[in-house]
Design a protein around this motif. Structure first.
Motif, short mmCIF file in Angstrom:
data_model
loop_
_atom_site.label_atom_id
_atom_site.label_comp_id
_atom_site.label_asym_id
_atom_site.label_seq_id
_atom_site.Cartn_x
_atom_site.Cartn_y
_atom_site.Cartn_z
N GLU A 99 28.46 32.59 43.20
CA GLU A 99 28.56 33.60 44.25
C GLU A 99 29.99 33.68 44.79
OE1 GLU A 99 27.19 34.44 48.87
OE2 GLU A 99 26.26 32.78 47.78
N ALA A 100 30.60 32.51 44.98
CA ALA A 100 31.97 32.47 45.52
C ALA A 100 32.94 33.20 44.58
CB ALA A 100 32.41 31.03 45.71
N ILE A 101 32.82 32.95 43.29
CA ILE A 101 33.69 33.60 42.31
C ILE A 101 33.48 35.11 42.31
CG2 ILE A 101 34.15 33.86 39.84
CD1 ILE A 101 33.45 30.82 39.61
N GLN A 102 32.21 35.52 42.31
CA GLN A 102 31.90 36.95 42.26
C GLN A 102 32.46 37.67 43.49
OE1 GLN A 102 29.35 38.75 44.29
NE2 GLN A 102 30.16 40.60 43.32
N ARG A 103 32.29 37.09 44.65
CA ARG A 103 32.75 37.74 45.88
C ARG A 103 34.27 37.67 46.02
NH1 ARG A 103 29.17 35.53 50.72
NH2 ARG A 103 30.25 37.22 51.84
N ALA A 104 34.86 36.58 45.56
CA ALA A 104 36.32 36.48 45.59
C ALA A 104 36.96 37.59 44.75
CB ALA A 104 36.77 35.12 45.10
N ASN A 105 36.34 37.91 43.62
CA ASN A 105 36.86 38.93 42.71
C ASN A 105 36.47 40.35 43.11
OD1 ASN A 105 38.31 37.28 40.94
ND2 ASN A 105 36.50 36.83 39.71
N ASN A 106 35.65 40.48 44.15
CA ASN A 106 35.17 41.79 44.58
C ASN A 106 36.22 42.47 45.47
OD1 ASN A 106 33.54 44.01 45.08
ND2 ASN A 106 32.43 42.99 46.76
N THR A 107 37.36 42.78 44.86
CA THR A 107 38.47 43.40 45.58
C THR A 107 39.34 44.13 44.57
OG1 THR A 107 40.46 42.98 46.90
CG2 THR A 107 39.79 41.23 45.40
N LYS A 108 40.01 45.17 45.03
CA LYS A 108 40.93 45.90 44.15
C LYS A 108 42.23 45.15 43.95
CE LYS A 108 42.68 48.72 48.00
NZ LYS A 108 42.75 50.09 48.57
N TYR A 109 42.45 44.12 44.76
CA TYR A 109 43.69 43.35 44.70
C TYR A 109 43.53 42.09 43.85
CZ TYR A 109 45.04 46.26 48.69
OH TYR A 109 45.34 47.31 49.53
N GLY A 110 44.66 41.49 43.48
CA GLY A 110 44.63 40.25 42.73
C GLY A 110 45.95 39.52 42.81
N LEU A 111 46.40 39.26 44.03
CA LEU A 111 47.72 38.65 44.20
C LEU A 111 47.64 37.12 44.20
CD1 LEU A 111 50.65 39.43 44.41
CD2 LEU A 111 50.42 39.51 46.90
N ALA A 112 46.75 36.57 45.02
CA ALA A 112 46.67 35.12 45.13
C ALA A 112 45.27 34.71 45.58
CB ALA A 112 47.72 34.59 46.11
N ALA A 113 45.02 33.40 45.53
CA ALA A 113 43.76 32.84 46.03
C ALA A 113 43.97 31.36 46.30
CB ALA A 113 42.63 33.03 45.02
N GLY A 114 43.12 30.81 47.15
CA GLY A 114 43.17 29.39 47.45
C GLY A 114 41.81 28.74 47.24
N ILE A 115 41.83 27.47 46.84
CA ILE A 115 40.60 26.70 46.62
C ILE A 115 40.76 25.37 47.34
CG2 ILE A 115 39.14 25.59 44.88
CD1 ILE A 115 40.42 27.60 42.83
N VAL A 116 39.75 25.00 48.13
CA VAL A 116 39.77 23.71 48.82
C VAL A 116 38.56 22.92 48.37
CG1 VAL A 116 39.94 22.53 51.04
CG2 VAL A 116 40.85 24.85 50.81
N THR A 117 38.81 21.87 47.61
CA THR A 117 37.73 21.02 47.08
C THR A 117 38.33 19.71 46.60
OG1 THR A 117 35.95 20.86 45.44
CG2 THR A 117 37.94 22.01 44.76
N LYS A 118 37.50 18.66 46.56
CA LYS A 118 37.91 17.39 45.98
C LYS A 118 37.41 17.24 44.55
CE LYS A 118 37.64 15.24 50.57
NZ LYS A 118 36.84 14.32 51.44
N ASN A 119 36.66 18.22 44.07
CA ASN A 119 36.02 18.16 42.76
C ASN A 119 36.90 18.89 41.74
OD1 ASN A 119 34.37 18.67 40.47
ND2 ASN A 119 32.52 18.40 41.72
N ILE A 120 37.48 18.14 40.78
CA ILE A 120 38.38 18.73 39.81
C ILE A 120 37.67 19.74 38.92
CG2 ILE A 120 38.03 16.88 38.12
CD1 ILE A 120 41.32 18.78 38.85
N ASP A 121 36.38 19.51 38.65
CA ASP A 121 35.63 20.46 37.82
C ASP A 121 35.46 21.79 38.54
OD1 ASP A 121 35.31 18.54 35.79
OD2 ASP A 121 33.55 17.70 36.79
N VAL A 122 35.16 21.73 39.82
CA VAL A 122 35.06 22.96 40.61
C VAL A 122 36.42 23.66 40.66
CG1 VAL A 122 34.67 23.88 42.93
CG2 VAL A 122 33.12 22.15 42.00
N ALA A 123 37.47 22.90 40.91
CA ALA A 123 38.80 23.48 41.00
C ALA A 123 39.19 24.18 39.69
CB ALA A 123 39.83 22.41 41.34
N ASN A 124 38.94 23.52 38.55
CA ASN A 124 39.29 24.10 37.26
C ASN A 124 38.46 25.34 36.95
OD1 ASN A 124 41.32 22.29 36.63
ND2 ASN A 124 39.94 20.87 35.58
#
Length: 498
Positions: free
Chosen positions: A412-437
């Motif tokens: 859901e997070a990925i789908q909603r993050a990409n639900n924009t006409k823009y694509g300049l930057a994004a941030g991820i806050v997690t301790k899980n390397i698999d989630v981050a990757n």
């Protein structure tokens, strides 16, 4: 949280340069017109600056064209260009305080940050690309037939740089430093809201030994001076940073004129995704920094903050608490963290979006009002209960306004993050390397920051996807976009061409 202060924390700079800079000289505009540049701390006039128009752009382009076609700058050894750029950087270091003051009084930027970061970064960008100026090499090609070939990298020519008002110094040299190193000549059009530092840099360029005609500055309005640059038949490339709407006009003008090359760094509506395993306190700090830094007037601002449901309530509470202690006021005050919006137009636009958010049903968690009785100050503003289709979640507000939203799953997070006409930057806050990757590979944006934000570096290319534009600043890609690749082919001894 304070408003604009009557106390003077730093002595106002003396404004030394207000004329156009063409072919190594400060000159009045042909029309004799001037325009006001405004102090956003008070709304009062700082000084009047020469208003360049098409005729002035023509003169500047002629100077740049002559300097490129017949001058020594593109023909001198790269090491010699590098030496001059190093001297330019040293002069900027010597005038750091004065330059930082100009950007503070002209654009409302924090003086302490400008002095410690923005202006030193300008000098560092020049040194970075100065070091690359004598390392511009092509390739030897192994051809499939009896031919010998190699490539040459050559400067693209005369470049028009159109600079926004939010980072008058940093973004000028994100463009000027690599194009100077490449051997290009240029016409710079700073934003009408923040013209003063660009004129000072022109003075320093002359002192450093940049030849006349290489670095020209035309102050004026986008619809006149800027349009003249984008339409000009003798400009080989335009590099523009600004809104997506104006970026479209730049492309149209380039296509209608001489089909000049274009690079665009445009708007953003960047997501920050905070996952359940994040440290709540640090995540809240990052989220606030991501939207409030430079009073939200930054294209990569993390204006959409998505928080996983397990820690959402805690993050919301932390944001409200921390936002109330975020000090707004005179940007010369070292205790202030947020200065005024750049001008009245931007100030009113942001307040209009805040009213939209209220009408659309979002909940105002904190902020939402002007600060003080003069100047263009706005409280740090956080909305909750924001839906993806609300204007405040879709449009680039370019101000201190956060949309806080809840999500359940990574998908859901990925789908909603990409639900924009823009694509300049994004941030991820997690301790899980698999989630981050997983998430960093899935979000369609030009820069992804993991457990950090605004982590810029001269070595790291920066630019957008989708309607955030194309072409990279910084890194060697930032240098190569100001160069042509020429292929040179000759037959070998036994070639049928002989």
């Amino acid at each position: 949280m304070g408003g604009s202060s009557e106390e003077s924390f730093v002595k106002m700079p003396t404004i030394k340069f207000t004329k156009l800079f063409i072919n190594g000289e400060f000159v009045d505009s042909i029309s004799g017109k001037t325009f006001e540049t405004i102090d956003p701390r008070t709304g009062e006039v700082i000084i009047r600056v020469a208003e360049g128009d098409k005729e002035d752009v023509d003169l500047a382009v002629k100077a740049a064209r002559t300097a490129f076609d017949h001058g020594r700058w593109p023909r001198m050894p790269g090491s010699d260009r590098g030496t001059i750029l190093m001297k330019f950087a040293d002069l900027i270091d010597e005038h750091t305080e004065e330059l930082a003051k100009l950007d503070t009084v002209d654009a409302g930027k924090l003086f302490s940050f400008g002095k410690a970061v923005d202006i030193p970064q300008v000098a560092n960008s020049l040194r970075y690309f100065a070091g690359a100026a004598d390392k511009i090499h092509g390739e030897v090609l192994k051809m499939s037939s009896e031919l010998q070939a190699y490539t040459l990298l050559e400067p693209i020519g005369v470049v028009g740089h159109i600079i926004p008002w939010n980072f008058p110094s940093t973004l000028l040299f994100a463009k000027a430093a690599p194009s100077l190193a490449a051997g290009c000549t240029m016409v710079v059009k700073p934003a009408e809201q923040s013209p003063l530092s660009a004129l000072y840099y022109a003075h320093l360029a002359k002192l450093a030994g940049v030849p006349d005609g290489v670095f020209n500055v035309i102050t004026g309005y986008g619809e006149t001076a800027g349009a003249a640059i984008t339409h000009h038949m003798d400009i080989d490339k335009v590099s523009f940073t600004g809104s997506t709407e104006v970026g479209r006009e730049v492309m149209r003008a380039a296509a209608k004129s001489n089909l000049k090359a274009v690079s665009l760094e445009l708007g953003g509506k960047s997501p920050l995704l905070i996952f359940d395993d994040a440290d709540v306190d640090k995540a809240a700090d990052l989220a606030l920094l991501g939207i409030l830094f430079n009073k939200g007037e930054i294209c990569v601002a993390s204006s959409r903050v998505f928080v996983q449901e397990g820690i959402y309530d805690e993050v919301e509470k932390k944001l409200k608490e921390k936002a109330k202690h975020w000090v707004v006021g005179d940007p010369f005050d070292p205790n202030v963290r947020q200065g005024p919006q750049v001008d009245k137009t931007q100030f009113e636009k942001i307040l209009t979006y805040i009213e939209h958010g209220k009408r659309e049903g979002a909940t105002l968690l904190t902020g939402g009002k002007p600060v003080g009785k003069k100047g263009y100050y706005i409280e740090p503003t956080v909305f909750t209960d924001v839906k993806d289709d609300m204007l405040i979640a879709k449009d680039e507000i370019f101000g201190p306004v956060m949309s806080l939203m809840k999500f359940k799953t990574i998908e859901e997070a990925i789908q909603r993050a990409n639900n924009t006409k823009y694509g300049l930057a994004a941030g991820i806050v997690t301790k899980n390397i698999d989630v981050a990757n997983t998430v960093s590979r899935s979000i369609r944006a030009g820069t992804i920051w993991i457990n950090c934000y605004f982590a810029f570096d001269n070595d790291c290319p920066f630019g957008g996807y989708k309607m955030s534009g194309f072409g990279k600043d910084f890194g060697l890609q930032g240098l190569h976009k100001y160069m042509h690749t020429k292929s040179v082919v000759t037959p070998l001894y036994n070639s049928p061409w002989l």
